[in-house]
Design an enzyme around this catalytic site. Sequence first.
Site, mmCIF file in Angstrom:
data_model
loop_
_atom_site.group_PDB
_atom_site.id
_atom_site.type_symbol
_atom_site.label_atom_id
_atom_site.label_comp_id
_atom_site.label_asym_id
_atom_site.label_seq_id
_atom_site.Cartn_x
_atom_site.Cartn_y
_atom_site.Cartn_z
ATOM 1 C CG ASN A 167 -2.170 -6.419 -4.628
ATOM 2 O OD1 ASN A 167 -2.080 -5.611 -5.558
ATOM 3 N ND2 ASN A 167 -2.650 -6.072 -3.441
ATOM 4 C CG ASP A 203 1.644 -8.323 5.606
ATOM 5 O OD1 ASP A 203 2.173 -7.849 4.580
ATOM 6 O OD2 ASP A 203 0.982 -7.632 6.397
ATOM 7 C CB THR A 261 0.000 -12.402 -4.781
ATOM 8 O OG1 THR A 261 -0.244 -11.042 -4.400
ATOM 9 C CG2 THR A 261 1.390 -12.804 -4.295
ATOM 10 C CD GLN A 314 -0.087 -1.360 3.155
ATOM 11 O OE1 GLN A 314 0.159 -2.334 2.442
ATOM 12 N NE2 GLN A 314 -0.202 -1.445 4.466
#
Length: 295
Positions: free
Chosen positions: A191, A252, A219, A168
Amino acid sequence: MPALICGSLAFDTIMDFPGRFAEQILPDQLHILNVSFLVPQLRRDFGGCAGNIAYSLKLLGGTPLPMATVGSDGRDYVARLQSMGIATEFVREVGDTYTAQAMIMTDRDNNQITAFHPGAMMQAHITKIAPRSDIKLGMISPDGRDAMLQHAQQFKDAGIPFVFDPGQGLPMFDGRELAGFIEAATWATVNDYEGKMLSERTGWDSAEISRRLSGYIVTLGAEGCEIWIDGEKMRVPGVKAAQVVDPTGCGDAWRGALLYGLEQGWDLARCAQLGNRVGAVKIASRGPQNWTWGG
């Protein structure tokens, strides 16, 4: 082989909204957005990217070294890390400020709205990385802007291979800065949403990013992940979760598995397979640091 994990330690206030955000937000009224969500369930957890990744890596049998800052309210967090056998020599307390705080609301479709107060995290750059014979691996995860920039350069100067995990924190950087992170890093992981933003800002597609690294991983949540190496893509399928309870901290947990695999000298496909298994286990537990690992 300890892994030095640069990032945040934070307290997470996690709220569950039993409805759907999409049913409460009118797309044609976003310019006058004023909404309120009733959240019957609320809890406070230990969180922050460095803390969550360190927790995951420790559960898997690795040796995490979180590098982070906490405020005057962070001593319980430090004590918790120590009680788990996680070294805190690189965790520094900054007075006259709070430990970072995340307020995370999740709807029934596992969409999330997060508000984040950085607090002591904004002073993370005061701790420096220097060469140390036993540290052979590092990670840059979301942290204070100055800390992320400086620690990446310090990893490079120290000759320590590291994973760039902007998370983020990615929107804080322009294309030139993001390109600098990629050129300094050995691996990068994002991601799918972050990957699109990274490509948009650098002007490099996933294949080009991967040519500048030893490996680039995107991901895809329950769908698994893509591994890009030297411009070629490999898909690693996801692992079905026994139940879906809370996605907070899944990324995480996945990254802790990545570090564990890299510590062991595994290839990226094997690292990703473990990460997908770990993510499926974590999502069945509430909070980012309450899951357990049975192997």
